[in-house]
Design a protein around this motif. Structure first.
Motif, PDB file in Angstrom:
ATOM      1  N   GLU A 158       0.829  -1.207   0.000  1.00  0.00           N
ATOM      2  CA  GLU A 158       0.000   0.000   0.000  1.00  0.00           C
ATOM      3  C   GLU A 158       0.863   1.257   0.000  1.00  0.00           C
ATOM      4  O   GLU A 158       0.562   2.233  -0.700  1.00  0.00           O
ATOM      5  CB  GLU A 158      -0.923  -0.021   1.216  1.00  0.00           C
ATOM      6  N   LEU A 159       1.956   1.230   0.772  1.00  0.00           N
ATOM      7  CA  LEU A 159       2.843   2.389   0.835  1.00  0.00           C
ATOM      8  C   LEU A 159       3.596   2.597  -0.480  1.00  0.00           C
ATOM      9  O   LEU A 159       3.835   3.735  -0.896  1.00  0.00           O
ATOM     10  CB  LEU A 159       3.841   2.222   1.980  1.00  0.00           C
ATOM     11  N   ARG A 160       3.962   1.500  -1.133  1.00  0.00           N
ATOM     12  CA  ARG A 160       4.765   1.583  -2.351  1.00  0.00           C
ATOM     13  C   ARG A 160       3.919   1.654  -3.617  1.00  0.00           C
ATOM     14  O   ARG A 160       4.451   1.841  -4.709  1.00  0.00           O
ATOM     15  CB  ARG A 160       5.713   0.373  -2.428  1.00  0.00           C
ATOM     16  N   GLY A 161       2.615   1.469  -3.467  1.00  0.00           N
ATOM     17  CA  GLY A 161       1.743   1.544  -4.633  1.00  0.00           C
ATOM     18  C   GLY A 161       1.871   0.360  -5.565  1.00  0.00           C
ATOM     19  O   GLY A 161       1.889   0.523  -6.788  1.00  0.00           O
ATOM     20  N   TRP A 162       1.950  -0.844  -4.985  1.00  0.00           N
ATOM     21  CA  TRP A 162       1.992  -2.061  -5.797  1.00  0.00           C
ATOM     22  C   TRP A 162       0.555  -2.526  -6.034  1.00  0.00           C
ATOM     23  O   TRP A 162      -0.065  -3.108  -5.133  1.00  0.00           O
ATOM     24  CB  TRP A 162       2.768  -3.163  -5.086  1.00  0.00           C
ATOM     25  N   PRO A 163      -0.008  -2.324  -7.202  1.00  0.00           N
ATOM     26  CA  PRO A 163      -1.412  -2.686  -7.432  1.00  0.00           C
ATOM     27  C   PRO A 163      -1.632  -4.173  -7.699  1.00  0.00           C
ATOM     28  O   PRO A 163      -2.712  -4.704  -7.467  1.00  0.00           O
ATOM     29  CB  PRO A 163      -1.790  -1.849  -8.655  1.00  0.00           C
TER      30      PRO A 163
ATOM     31  N   LEU B 133      10.247 -18.182  -8.494  1.00  0.00           N
ATOM     32  CA  LEU B 133      11.436 -17.892  -9.297  1.00  0.00           C
ATOM     33  C   LEU B 133      11.195 -18.196 -10.774  1.00  0.00           C
ATOM     34  O   LEU B 133      11.737 -17.512 -11.651  1.00  0.00           O
ATOM     35  CB  LEU B 133      12.628 -18.696  -8.769  1.00  0.00           C
ATOM     36  N   GLY B 134      10.378 -19.206 -11.044  1.00  0.00           N
ATOM     37  CA  GLY B 134      10.043 -19.519 -12.428  1.00  0.00           C
ATOM     38  C   GLY B 134       9.254 -18.397 -13.081  1.00  0.00           C
ATOM     39  O   GLY B 134       9.505 -18.034 -14.238  1.00  0.00           O
ATOM     40  N   GLN B 135       8.298 -17.828 -12.347  1.00  0.00           N
ATOM     41  CA  GLN B 135       7.513 -16.713 -12.878  1.00  0.00           C
ATOM     42  C   GLN B 135       8.393 -15.489 -13.138  1.00  0.00           C
ATOM     43  O   GLN B 135       8.244 -14.798 -14.150  1.00  0.00           O
ATOM     44  CB  GLN B 135       6.391 -16.356 -11.905  1.00  0.00           C
ATOM     45  N   LEU B 136       9.317 -15.232 -12.224  1.00  0.00           N
ATOM     46  CA  LEU B 136      10.228 -14.098 -12.396  1.00  0.00           C
ATOM     47  C   LEU B 136      11.149 -14.316 -13.594  1.00  0.00           C
ATOM     48  O   LEU B 136      11.397 -13.401 -14.381  1.00  0.00           O
ATOM     49  CB  LEU B 136      11.051 -13.904 -11.120  1.00  0.00           C
ATOM     50  N   ALA B 137      11.643 -15.536 -13.735  1.00  0.00           N
ATOM     51  CA  ALA B 137      12.556 -15.841 -14.838  1.00  0.00           C
ATOM     52  C   ALA B 137      11.875 -15.686 -16.193  1.00  0.00           C
ATOM     53  O   ALA B 137      12.516 -15.301 -17.176  1.00  0.00           O
ATOM     54  CB  ALA B 137      13.096 -17.264 -14.681  1.00  0.00           C
ATOM     55  N   HIS B 138      10.566 -15.964 -16.249  1.00  0.00           N
ATOM     56  CA  HIS B 138       9.832 -15.890 -17.515  1.00  0.00           C
ATOM     57  C   HIS B 138       9.160 -14.534 -17.722  1.00  0.00           C
ATOM     58  O   HIS B 138       8.353 -14.375 -18.643  1.00  0.00           O
ATOM     59  CB  HIS B 138       8.788 -17.005 -17.578  1.00  0.00           C
ATOM     60  N   GLY B 139       9.478 -13.568 -16.863  1.00  0.00           N
ATOM     61  CA  GLY B 139       8.951 -12.227 -17.050  1.00  0.00           C
ATOM     62  C   GLY B 139       7.502 -12.052 -16.662  1.00  0.00           C
ATOM     63  O   GLY B 139       6.883 -11.036 -17.002  1.00  0.00           O
ATOM     64  N   GLN B 140       6.929 -13.029 -15.947  1.00  0.00           N
ATOM     65  CA  GLN B 140       5.534 -12.928 -15.525  1.00  0.00           C
ATOM     66  C   GLN B 140       5.377 -12.043 -14.289  1.00  0.00           C
ATOM     67  O   GLN B 140       4.267 -11.717 -13.891  1.00  0.00           O
ATOM     68  CB  GLN B 140       4.978 -14.328 -15.248  1.00  0.00           C
ATOM     69  N   ALA B 141       6.490 -11.683 -13.672  1.00  0.00           N
ATOM     70  CA  ALA B 141       6.510 -10.772 -12.529  1.00  0.00           C
ATOM     71  C   ALA B 141       7.836 -10.030 -12.570  1.00  0.00           C
ATOM     72  O   ALA B 141       8.811 -10.503 -13.171  1.00  0.00           O
ATOM     73  CB  ALA B 141       6.346 -11.526 -11.212  1.00  0.00           C
ATOM     74  N   GLY B 142       7.872  -8.857 -11.926  1.00  0.00           N
ATOM     75  CA  GLY B 142       9.092  -8.057 -11.970  1.00  0.00           C
ATOM     76  C   GLY B 142       9.764  -7.856 -10.632  1.00  0.00           C
ATOM     77  O   GLY B 142      10.877  -7.336 -10.568  1.00  0.00           O
ATOM     78  N   THR B 143       9.093  -8.290  -9.548  1.00  0.00           N
ATOM     79  CA  THR B 143       9.643  -8.075  -8.208  1.00  0.00           C
ATOM     80  C   THR B 143       9.288  -9.249  -7.304  1.00  0.00           C
ATOM     81  O   THR B 143       8.174  -9.776  -7.369  1.00  0.00           O
ATOM     82  CB  THR B 143       9.085  -6.778  -7.581  1.00  0.00           C
ATOM     83  N   LEU B 144      10.240  -9.643  -6.464  1.00  0.00           N
ATOM     84  CA  LEU B 144      10.008 -10.639  -5.417  1.00  0.00           C
ATOM     85  C   LEU B 144      10.172  -9.939  -4.077  1.00  0.00           C
ATOM     86  O   LEU B 144      11.190  -9.291  -3.829  1.00  0.00           O
ATOM     87  CB  LEU B 144      11.016 -11.784  -5.527  1.00  0.00           C
ATOM     88  N   VAL B 145       9.164 -10.053  -3.209  1.00  0.00           N
ATOM     89  CA  VAL B 145       9.231  -9.407  -1.903  1.00  0.00           C
ATOM     90  C   VAL B 145       9.012 -10.436  -0.802  1.00  0.00           C
ATOM     91  O   VAL B 145       8.190 -11.347  -0.938  1.00  0.00           O
ATOM     92  CB  VAL B 145       8.186  -8.265  -1.785  1.00  0.00           C
ATOM     93  N   VAL B 146       9.787 -10.310   0.281  1.00  0.00           N
ATOM     94  CA  VAL B 146       9.611 -11.142   1.474  1.00  0.00           C
ATOM     95  C   VAL B 146       9.596 -10.229   2.692  1.00  0.00           C
ATOM     96  O   VAL B 146      10.218  -9.160   2.693  1.00  0.00           O
ATOM     97  CB  VAL B 146      10.734 -12.191   1.625  1.00  0.00           C
ATOM     98  N   ALA B 147       8.894 -10.650   3.740  1.00  0.00           N
ATOM     99  CA  ALA B 147       8.824  -9.848   4.958  1.00  0.00           C
ATOM    100  C   ALA B 147      10.143  -9.896   5.718  1.00  0.00           C
ATOM    101  O   ALA B 147      10.593  -8.889   6.267  1.00  0.00           O
ATOM    102  CB  ALA B 147       7.685 -10.337   5.851  1.00  0.00           C
ATOM    103  N   LYS B 148      10.764 -11.083   5.748  1.00  0.00           N
ATOM    104  CA  LYS B 148      12.021 -11.267   6.475  1.00  0.00           C
ATOM    105  C   LYS B 148      12.962 -12.123   5.645  1.00  0.00           C
ATOM    106  O   LYS B 148      12.527 -13.040   4.945  1.00  0.00           O
ATOM    107  CB  LYS B 148      11.770 -11.946   7.830  1.00  0.00           C
ATOM    108  N   LEU B 149      14.245 -11.839   5.762  1.00  0.00           N
ATOM    109  CA  LEU B 149      15.235 -12.574   4.981  1.00  0.00           C
ATOM    110  C   LEU B 149      15.183 -14.069   5.264  1.00  0.00           C
ATOM    111  O   LEU B 149      15.273 -14.886   4.349  1.00  0.00           O
ATOM    112  CB  LEU B 149      16.641 -12.040   5.275  1.00  0.00           C
ATOM    113  N   ASP B 150      15.009 -14.453   6.551  1.00  0.00           N
ATOM    114  CA  ASP B 150      15.046 -15.878   6.869  1.00  0.00           C
ATOM    115  C   ASP B 150      13.821 -16.625   6.356  1.00  0.00           C
ATOM    116  O   ASP B 150      13.778 -17.848   6.385  1.00  0.00           O
ATOM    117  CB  ASP B 150      15.235 -16.116   8.366  1.00  0.00           C
ATOM    118  N   ARG B 151      12.795 -15.901   5.883  1.00  0.00           N
ATOM    119  CA  ARG B 151      11.670 -16.571   5.220  1.00  0.00           C
ATOM    120  C   ARG B 151      12.095 -17.063   3.843  1.00  0.00           C
ATOM    121  O   ARG B 151      11.566 -18.047   3.336  1.00  0.00           O
ATOM    122  CB  ARG B 151      10.473 -15.622   5.052  1.00  0.00           C
TER     123      ARG B 151
END
Length: 225
Positions: free
Chosen positions: A38-43, A67-85
């Motif tokens: 919401e803060l970053r405006g990710w719709p 990772l497969g979706q990212l590799a094939h251009g189906q998404a442009g960003t991967l976000v996680v709440a915490k690194l250890d996740r």
């Protein structure tokens, strides 16, 4: 130039032991990521989860899908709440950042305030990658030192009858960190580590044989205990 997808993949994970622990549940992670979106405006935000999987390896269905979706251009960003996740291995994380750079997608780790789309985030990613490379160099150095010690004690390293325990431990540690058989074999070849029969070239099948041998030895020890 192909425009990068604005779709964001949000990855969440819990292991079976962590599902009941405060602050690590799927709902907590989703809420943290949703607030950031919401803060970053990710719709366009899609959640992908791994439930009951450890972070010691990247061999998980959820992260593999992401990772497969990212590799094939189906998404442009991967976000996680915490690194250890995402990963508990610095080497794995550095490899992911390198993959993101090569494939042209961004990585956001909220608890570290790391966003590779920003100059400061890219700098932090480079620093972490340097530490990972340093860790890899230390492992190689310890392996070489162990082999040299054996040589100084009169051990024959040219055609050893069995694999040096230090090499077995290195292979087991690399595999536990999620490295593929090919990656482990390439690293051993790069460091000039001889095989159990004194060969100069490691193959994925050779590495797999060492892993099987160690597993059988442990099983035999467990039965005799």
């Amino acid at each position: 130039m192909k425009q990068r997808s604005t779709r964001v993949v949000a990855y969440v994970r819990v292991s079976s032991e962590e599902q009941a622990m405060s602050g690590l549940g799927l709902a907590d992670q989703r809420a943290t990521i949703q607030r950031a979106a919401e803060l970053r405006g990710w719709p366009d935000l899609t959640f992908i989860s791994d439930e009951g999987f450890s972070a010691r390896s990247l061999d998980r269905p959820g992260i593999t899908d992401a990772l497969g979706q990212l590799a094939h251009g189906q998404a442009g960003t991967l976000v996680v709440a915490k690194l250890d996740r995402l990963s508990r291995s610095l080497l794995d994380f550095a490899q992911l950042m390198d993959t993101a750079r090569r494939q042209g997608w961004e990585l956001v780790v909220l608890d570290l305030a790391l966003d590779t789309s920003t100059p400061s985030g890219a700098l932090m990613a480079n620093v972490m990658a340097s530490f990972a490379e340093y860790e890899r160099a230390l492992i190689s150095q310890r392996t070489s030192a162990a082999l040299q010690m054996k040589k100084s004690q009169g051990a024959r390293l040219g055609r050893p009858r069995s694999l040096d325990p230090a090499v077995s431990q290195r292979i087991m540690a690399d595999r536990a960190d999620g490295y593929s058989l090919t990656a482990i074999a390439n690293a051993l070849n790069s460091d000039g580590v001889p095989t159990a029969r004194g060969g100069r070239c490691w193959f994925p099948s050779t590495v797999a044989g060492v892993l099987r041998s160690v597993a059988l030895d442990r099983e035999a020890q467990a039965r005799s205990a």
